[in-house]
Design a protein around this motif. Structure first.
Motif, short mmCIF file in Angstrom:
data_model
loop_
_atom_site.label_atom_id
_atom_site.label_comp_id
_atom_site.label_asym_id
_atom_site.label_seq_id
_atom_site.Cartn_x
_atom_site.Cartn_y
_atom_site.Cartn_z
N LYS A 1 6.05 -2.23 -13.83
CA LYS A 1 5.87 -3.70 -13.86
C LYS A 1 4.49 -4.01 -13.34
O LYS A 1 3.98 -3.36 -12.42
CB LYS A 1 6.94 -4.39 -13.03
CG LYS A 1 6.98 -3.94 -11.58
CD LYS A 1 8.18 -4.49 -10.85
CE LYS A 1 8.26 -3.93 -9.42
NZ LYS A 1 9.49 -4.34 -8.73
N ILE A 2 3.86 -5.02 -13.91
CA ILE A 2 2.51 -5.41 -13.49
C ILE A 2 2.58 -6.55 -12.49
O ILE A 2 3.35 -7.49 -12.66
CB ILE A 2 1.66 -5.83 -14.70
CG1 ILE A 2 1.16 -4.59 -15.43
CG2 ILE A 2 0.46 -6.66 -14.27
CD1 ILE A 2 0.20 -4.87 -16.55
N ILE A 3 1.77 -6.44 -11.45
CA ILE A 3 1.64 -7.50 -10.45
C ILE A 3 0.17 -7.91 -10.39
O ILE A 3 -0.71 -7.07 -10.24
CB ILE A 3 2.11 -7.02 -9.06
CG1 ILE A 3 3.59 -6.69 -9.06
CG2 ILE A 3 1.82 -8.09 -8.00
CD1 ILE A 3 4.11 -6.17 -7.74
N ASP A 4 -0.06 -9.20 -10.49
CA ASP A 4 -1.42 -9.73 -10.35
C ASP A 4 -1.61 -10.11 -8.88
O ASP A 4 -1.09 -11.12 -8.41
CB ASP A 4 -1.59 -10.96 -11.25
CG ASP A 4 -3.03 -11.48 -11.24
OD1 ASP A 4 -3.85 -10.95 -10.45
OD2 ASP A 4 -3.33 -12.40 -12.01
N LEU A 5 -2.38 -9.29 -8.14
CA LEU A 5 -2.54 -9.52 -6.72
C LEU A 5 -3.34 -10.79 -6.42
O LEU A 5 -3.35 -11.26 -5.29
CB LEU A 5 -3.22 -8.31 -6.06
CG LEU A 5 -2.49 -6.96 -6.21
CD1 LEU A 5 -3.12 -5.92 -5.30
CD2 LEU A 5 -1.00 -7.08 -5.92
N ALA A 6 -4.02 -11.35 -7.44
CA ALA A 6 -4.75 -12.61 -7.24
C ALA A 6 -3.79 -13.74 -6.87
O ALA A 6 -4.21 -14.75 -6.29
CB ALA A 6 -5.53 -12.98 -8.49
N LEU A 7 -2.51 -13.56 -7.16
CA LEU A 7 -1.51 -14.59 -6.81
C LEU A 7 -1.38 -14.73 -5.29
O LEU A 7 -0.91 -15.75 -4.80
CB LEU A 7 -0.16 -14.23 -7.42
CG LEU A 7 -0.09 -14.26 -8.96
CD1 LEU A 7 1.27 -13.79 -9.44
CD2 LEU A 7 -0.39 -15.66 -9.48
N ILE A 8 -1.80 -13.68 -4.55
CA ILE A 8 -1.79 -13.77 -3.09
C ILE A 8 -2.73 -14.88 -2.63
O ILE A 8 -2.42 -15.66 -1.73
CB ILE A 8 -2.19 -12.41 -2.47
CG1 ILE A 8 -1.15 -11.34 -2.80
CG2 ILE A 8 -2.36 -12.54 -0.95
CD1 ILE A 8 -1.54 -9.93 -2.39
#
Length: 417
Positions: free
Chosen positions: A373-380
């Motif tokens: 699964k892909i997580i976009d860490l920019a959401l942090i």
């Protein structure tokens, strides 16, 4: 043979201009709107226009916007004056998403590896270099990097220890083109630098295999023979004719150092051409991050720290700083461990928040394989993802049984979380 020395640096001036929405173009940086940001759907107060959809959305809410316009000029290190006729840097943006380019690039890279090996085998057996074939390979790499730089850079992580020299030459070609793109070189210069990267180590084809592939430490005499690859490469490329003109100097000079302690000629900084300075940095980074018969690979972050520490003595200071921006803190293909213990691969860098790339999760906190699964860490940064997903550490390819080659060849499922 003489080569032009490019010694200097870029200086930039940024000006904010008011534009009607009809004047807005892809690639512009919007820094201000004619209304409050909170009255629009844009989360970031300042962003890069990357598509016509961005412009159309802006048009729904604004009549005028303010954009930051940056102009850069080359300053000669010797005179410390701006060169009036020096070309301005090009500004590139990714034309398509990395996932779309990934669908094209695997075949491109596989064919490029085959051609590179064929070129080097021919050089070893007959001392002939097919520069036209090399140009065709470089053209494919440039086209891919202009579409999206991340995809092919990620492919350069796929390695075979038994084919180190060929893959290293191809990877240096790819990274050098991406580096030149970041530097703002014109498209024809991307091709020239790609050729320099592809052919920089061609002289190793004249080094005896028992020395080239020796698993242990080289003796002093063997080291001298290995270092002759720079002169061998120069001679091979000289005989190849004008098709590889810039590559001649790079093959000869990419192991020179700013402090004059390099080889084969002990040149100091002012005598080392700019292309050779570029390839020296890329060459070192790729070599350090590759598994070799005599040493394990370094994680990308460790290699970058070494290069950064040696800026100004071994490597060109200003180019080193730009290179760090090119590959990012976490280059595509990096094996990363998150604060929560999960393991993943970086699949796409983030130009705005370089410490927050997109990561595909492959292992849970217990290091057990999970569904990708892909997580976009920019959401942090936007407060939409917990800080436990921050990157804690990086590891070399193969750590936790995570191999870039394995996951690329079996196909990755790209899904957003």
């Amino acid at each position: 043979m003489s080569s032009e020395i490019h010694s200097g640096h870029f200086v930039s001036n940024t000006e904010t201009k008011k534009l009607h929405i009809s004047e807005l173009q892809i690639g512009m940086w919007v820094s201000k709107l004619d209304r409050d940001w909170l009255e629009t759907p844009f989360l970031m107060q300042g962003f890069l226009v990357e598509s016509m959809e961005d412009i159309e959305t802006l048009a729904e809410f604004c009549e005028h916007v303010w954009v930051d316009v940056r102009e850069e000029q080359w300053v000669d290190n010797f005179s410390n004056k701006t060169l009036k006729n020096a070309p301005k840097r090009q500004r590139y943006i990714n034309k398509i998403p990395v996932r779309e380019e990934n669908q094209k690039v695997f075949g491109v890279y596989r064919e490029a590896r085959r051609i590179t090996k064929s070129l080097l085998d021919e050089a070893r057996l007959s001392s002939v270099i097919n520069t036209e074939q090399a140009k065709g390979l470089v053209n494919e790499c440039v086209d891919s990097i202009l579409r999206n730089a991340d995809a092919l850079m990620w492919m350069s992580k796929i390695r075979s220890q038994d084919e180190y020299t060929a893959e290293h030459c191809l990877n240096v070609c790819i990274l050098a083109i991406a580096f030149a793109r970041q530097l703002g070189y014109a498209e024809n210069e991307l091709h020239d630098i790609g050729m320099c990267g592809l052919l920089h180590d061609v002289g190793k084809m004249k080094v005896p295999l028992e020395i080239l592939n020796k698993p242990g430490r080289l003796t002093d005499e063997e080291l001298k023979i290995m270092q002759r690859h720079t002169t061998y490469g120069r001679n091979l490329l000289m005989s190849a004719g004008s098709g590889a003109a810039q590559a001649v100097d790079v093959a000869w000079s990419h192991h020179e150092r700013m402090d004059g302690k390099g080889y084969p000629r002990g040149l100091t900084d002012s005598k080392i051409g700019r292309y050779a300075r570029i390839i020296a940095i890329v060459d070192a980074f790729d070599a350090m991050t590759a598994h070799r018969v005599y040493k394990p690979a370094f994680p990308a972050t460790k290699a970058l720290k070494i290069i950064f520490h040696e800026r100004g003595t071994h490597y060109d200071k200003e180019l080193t700083e730009v290179f760090l921006k090119t590959v990012g803190l976490y280059p595509p293909g990096s094996v990363v461990e998150l604060v929560n213990g999960e393991i993943g691969l970086v699949v796409e860098t983030n130009q705005r928040y370089r410490q927050l790339p997109k990561v595909i999760i492959l292992r849970d906190a217990n290091k057990v394989p999970v569904k990708e699964k892909i997580i976009d860490l920019a959401l942090i940064e936007q407060g939409k993802l917990d800080k436990c997903f921050l990157i804690k550490d990086t590891h070399a390819d193969g750590a936790f049984n995570v191999s870039v080659r394995e996951y690329q060849e079996k196909g990755l499922m790209f899904r957003s979380r």
